[in-house]
Scaffold this active site. Structure first.
Site, PDB file in Angstrom:
ATOM      1  N   TRP A  14     -19.547  15.099  12.519  1.00  0.00           N
ATOM      2  CA  TRP A  14     -18.672  14.888  11.377  1.00  0.00           C
ATOM      3  C   TRP A  14     -19.150  15.630  10.125  1.00  0.00           C
ATOM      4  CZ3 TRP A  14     -17.720   8.882  11.852  1.00  0.00           C
ATOM      5  CH2 TRP A  14     -16.810   8.664  12.898  1.00  0.00           C
ATOM      6  N   LYS A  56     -14.222  17.184  12.371  1.00  0.00           N
ATOM      7  CA  LYS A  56     -15.218  17.114  13.441  1.00  0.00           C
ATOM      8  C   LYS A  56     -15.498  18.511  13.957  1.00  0.00           C
ATOM      9  CE  LYS A  56     -16.205  13.029  15.980  1.00  0.00           C
ATOM     10  NZ  LYS A  56     -15.838  12.055  16.978  1.00  0.00           N
ATOM     11  N   THR A  70       0.865  -1.185   0.000  1.00  0.00           N
ATOM     12  CA  THR A  70       0.000   0.000   0.000  1.00  0.00           C
ATOM     13  C   THR A  70       0.895   1.226   0.000  1.00  0.00           C
ATOM     14  OG1 THR A  70      -0.034   0.048   2.390  1.00  0.00           O
ATOM     15  CG2 THR A  70      -1.822  -1.103   1.329  1.00  0.00           C
ATOM     16  N   GLU A 101      -5.847  -3.816   0.300  1.00  0.00           N
ATOM     17  CA  GLU A 101      -6.019  -4.924   1.253  1.00  0.00           C
ATOM     18  C   GLU A 101      -7.191  -5.823   0.877  1.00  0.00           C
ATOM     19  OE1 GLU A 101      -5.416  -1.814   1.885  1.00  0.00           O
ATOM     20  OE2 GLU A 101      -4.183  -1.517   3.663  1.00  0.00           O
TER      21      GLU A 101
HETATM   22  P1  AMP Z   1      -5.550   1.927  -2.229  1.00  0.00           P
HETATM   23  O1  AMP Z   1      -5.329   0.795  -1.332  1.00  0.00           O
HETATM   24  O2  AMP Z   1      -4.325   2.713  -2.512  1.00  0.00           O
HETATM   25  O3  AMP Z   1      -6.280   1.524  -3.464  1.00  0.00           O
HETATM   26  O4  AMP Z   1      -6.482   2.950  -1.461  1.00  0.00           O
HETATM   27  C1  AMP Z   1      -7.709   2.543  -0.918  1.00  0.00           C
HETATM   28  C2  AMP Z   1      -8.420   3.737  -0.356  1.00  0.00           C
HETATM   29  O5  AMP Z   1      -8.769   4.651  -1.401  1.00  0.00           O
HETATM   30  C3  AMP Z   1      -9.726   3.402   0.292  1.00  0.00           C
HETATM   31  O6  AMP Z   1      -9.562   2.914   1.605  1.00  0.00           O
HETATM   32  C4  AMP Z   1     -10.451   4.729   0.236  1.00  0.00           C
HETATM   33  O7  AMP Z   1     -10.014   5.604   1.260  1.00  0.00           O
HETATM   34  C5  AMP Z   1      -9.994   5.297  -1.081  1.00  0.00           C
HETATM   35  N1  AMP Z   1     -10.987   5.004  -2.126  1.00  0.00           N
HETATM   36  C6  AMP Z   1     -10.983   4.019  -3.036  1.00  0.00           C
HETATM   37  N2  AMP Z   1     -12.056   4.107  -3.855  1.00  0.00           N
HETATM   38  C7  AMP Z   1     -12.767   5.172  -3.438  1.00  0.00           C
HETATM   39  C8  AMP Z   1     -14.002   5.783  -3.849  1.00  0.00           C
HETATM   40  N3  AMP Z   1     -14.685   5.348  -4.893  1.00  0.00           N
HETATM   41  N4  AMP Z   1     -14.437   6.851  -3.150  1.00  0.00           N
HETATM   42  C9  AMP Z   1     -13.739   7.334  -2.097  1.00  0.00           C
HETATM   43  N5  AMP Z   1     -12.582   6.812  -1.672  1.00  0.00           N
HETATM   44  C10 AMP Z   1     -12.098   5.744  -2.329  1.00  0.00           C
END
Ligand code: AMP
Length: 548
Positions: free
Chosen positions: A445, A440, A188, A333
């Protein structure tokens, strides 16, 4: 207790090599088209791809690679990268895709942490490899994804991928691997701390491919021409190289040029029907298509995810170009797919405005993913579209720990995503924030994503980020940080007036800051931590008096 009755089916573990073998045997003529680093198009078929993936597997054996060893890639979306996906994992080693946009030190950390034995790299990354190699003494070999004639001049001794393959005949039977053995590894990007590895299994990769290909997900078939803009170094390009093999689709790989013009021309030339990528990429594509006054002649639908798809983008795709947008949410993940926004029969009968509101959300969970939102006390919150909570997930393609870490991140058997969300009566998820980005105000929120979505709907705004700013009365209040479109202008007052009637009054930002650019992570996500640092000393108007 009664003794369970065991079924009487063939014992065939789920292996990723079976996806490629299926594509080669039953849809062998379907094409894979790649834009090469040199700029020209390379064409071959799933059948050719399997042959070369087998040659790679043989080459790995010749190099003495053992099952379970990690073989890394630093590569764009291209046919050799697909061969690495299947050749490495199909052989029984672990294909470890690395994001080349990370800092060199981060990559060196990842290579050492993963204990990669070989690294396959596109020649664009020759300088990066030269910088990395001295920091990665345990790597046994660096393999350039090219032939001898195109080997770049480098300090690091390198092998040529094509030379390694040419020494093999491709007569190779895929081994039958334990389906719980490791297939892929992806770290990640992490905005804080060291990157963490998500190690997938053959079983999770194959099940995810089934899920991804389903009609309410990517809906892939033999009639599709599929262009993953999402990089193959980021969560296996959302599983597209697997799902398209399973579905027998044509695969179109854009290489390194992801600007609007390059993508549009490739989409048109290869009659692309389905694509997938993050909002930032689509911004460039839509800008280009508008500039040249063109339309999409073949593109039917696209998945947008990775960060929130602004409603304005969804509307442009659907209304101006007739392209269906499937807003999706997931994370590294979870392989990564979790939810997708598609209307069911009953929802398609609702008034257009109600349909639009649903499609703007991240959608409902697919089979294979179970989700819930929980409050601060850990109790599940209602699906009323109002209650905000920490989003927890579980399922066969969700990790239960990070690579080489004994500590389990699970809470009562669920993986805490770090996202904050609502779920409505339709079961549609709406991500409102990363838990660490939440604002917040007076104990309530505010969704920074909702506030940003309003800003980017303004014609003068190219990009916006909403962050928390310290406030003496309300603890935190929203500050909007904005990048304007080239040549466009809007004042702070005009932008704040634009919020009237679009969000609750107390969600309207207290202030607007105009900047030239916003900080992004290597995967294109806003780096709010950095932004908050940048605006740490920002004084909100009225903050001194304690009024909001
Ligand atoms: P990654 O593991 O780098 O793909 O990042 C995952 C994170 O990206 C998620 O936990 C979210 O915080 C954000 N994320 C992925 N898709 C979306 C979406 N459609 N809308 C908002 N946040 C998203």
């Amino acid at each position: 207790m009664t003794t369970p009755l065991f079924g009487q089916m063939m014992d065939m573990p789920l292996n990723v090599s079976a996806l490629l073998a299926h594509a080669a045997r039953y849809n062998g003529d379907a094409g894979i088209v790649s834009r090469r680093i040199e700029g020209d198009l390379h064409r071959y078929t799933w059948r050719d791809c399997e042959r070369r993936a087998k040659q790679l597997a043989q080459a790995l054996a010749a190099l003495g690679v053992q099952r379970g060893e990690r073989i890394a890639t630093l590569a764009w979306n291209g046919y050799r990268h697909v061969e690495a996906y299947y050749g490495v994992a199909g052989y029984g080693a672990v294909c470890h895709t690395i994001n080349p946009r990370l800092f060199c030190d981060q990559i060196a950390y990842i290579v050492s942490h993963a204990d990669d034995s070989y690294v396959l790299f596109d020649t664009t990354f020759a300088a990066l490899v030269d910088a990395l190699a001295p920091q990665c003494p345990k790597v046994r070999g660096w393999i350039a994804l090219t032939d001898e004639a195109h080997l770049p001049a480098m300090q690091t001794p390198v092998l040529s991928y094509e030379t390694l393959l040419a020494a093999q005949d491709g007569e190779f039977d895929w081994p039958v691997l334990d389906e719980l053995s490791a297939s892929y590894l992806c770290y990640t990007s992490g905005t804080t701390g060291n990157p963490k590895g998500a190690l997938y299994t053959h079983r999770s990769s194959v099940l995810h491919a089934f899920g991804a290909a389903m009609p309410d997900a990517m809906g892939l078939s033999t009639r599709d021409s599929v262009l993953p803009v999402v990089p193959m170094f980021h969560v296996n390009a959302w599983g597209i190289p697997h799902a398209s093999a399973l579905a027998g689709s044509k695969l179109v790989l854009p290489g390194k040029d992801l600007d609007g013009k390059s993508l549009y021309e490739l989409m048109e030339a290869e009659r692309v029907t389905f694509s997938a990528g993050v909002p930032t990429v689509w911004m460039g594509l839509l800008r280009h298509v508008k500039e040249i006054g063109a339309k999409f002649s073949s593109l039917e639908r696209t998945i947008i995810g990775g960060s929130a798809c602004p409603p304005a983008m969804l509307a442009t795709f659907q209304q101006d170009y007739g392209v269906e947008v499937i807003h999706a949410w997931g994370m590294t993940e979870m392989s990564p797919l979790g939810t997708l926004s598609k209307l069911n029969f009953e929802q398609t009968q609702r008034p257009p405005e109600a349909q639009r509101k649903l499609l703007e959300k991240q959608g409902r969970a697919m089979f294979g993913v179970d989700m819930k939102i929980v409050g601060e006390d850990g109790h599940e919150l209602p699906w009323d579209g109002v209650a905000f909570g920490d989003l927890h997930v579980r399922g066969p393609w969700v990790i239960d720990r990070y690579f080489r870490s004994d500590a389990s991140p699970l809470v009562d058997g669920w993986f805490p995503t770090g996202d904050v969300a609502t779920i409505d009566q339709d079961g549609f998820l709406n991500i409102t924030d990363r838990s660490k980005d939440v604002i917040k105000s007076g104990g309530e929120w505010i969704s920074s994503i909702d506030v940003e979505n309003v800003a980017v709907a303004h014609p003068a705004v190219a990009e916006a980020a909403c962050i928390a700013c310290a406030h003496p009365k309300w603890t935190e209040r929203p500050l909007l940080v904005v990048v304007l479109r080239e040549g466009a202008s809007v004042t702070r007052e005009e932008l704040l007036a634009f919020y009237q009637g679009k969000v609750a009054k107390w969600w309207i930002p207290d202030d607007v800051a105009f900047v030239d650019e916003l900080p992004h992570t290597a995967t294109g996500k806003l780096q709010k931590l950095k932004l908050r640092d940048q605006f740490r000393d920002h004084k909100l108007p009225g903050a001194v008096e304690g009024a909001a």
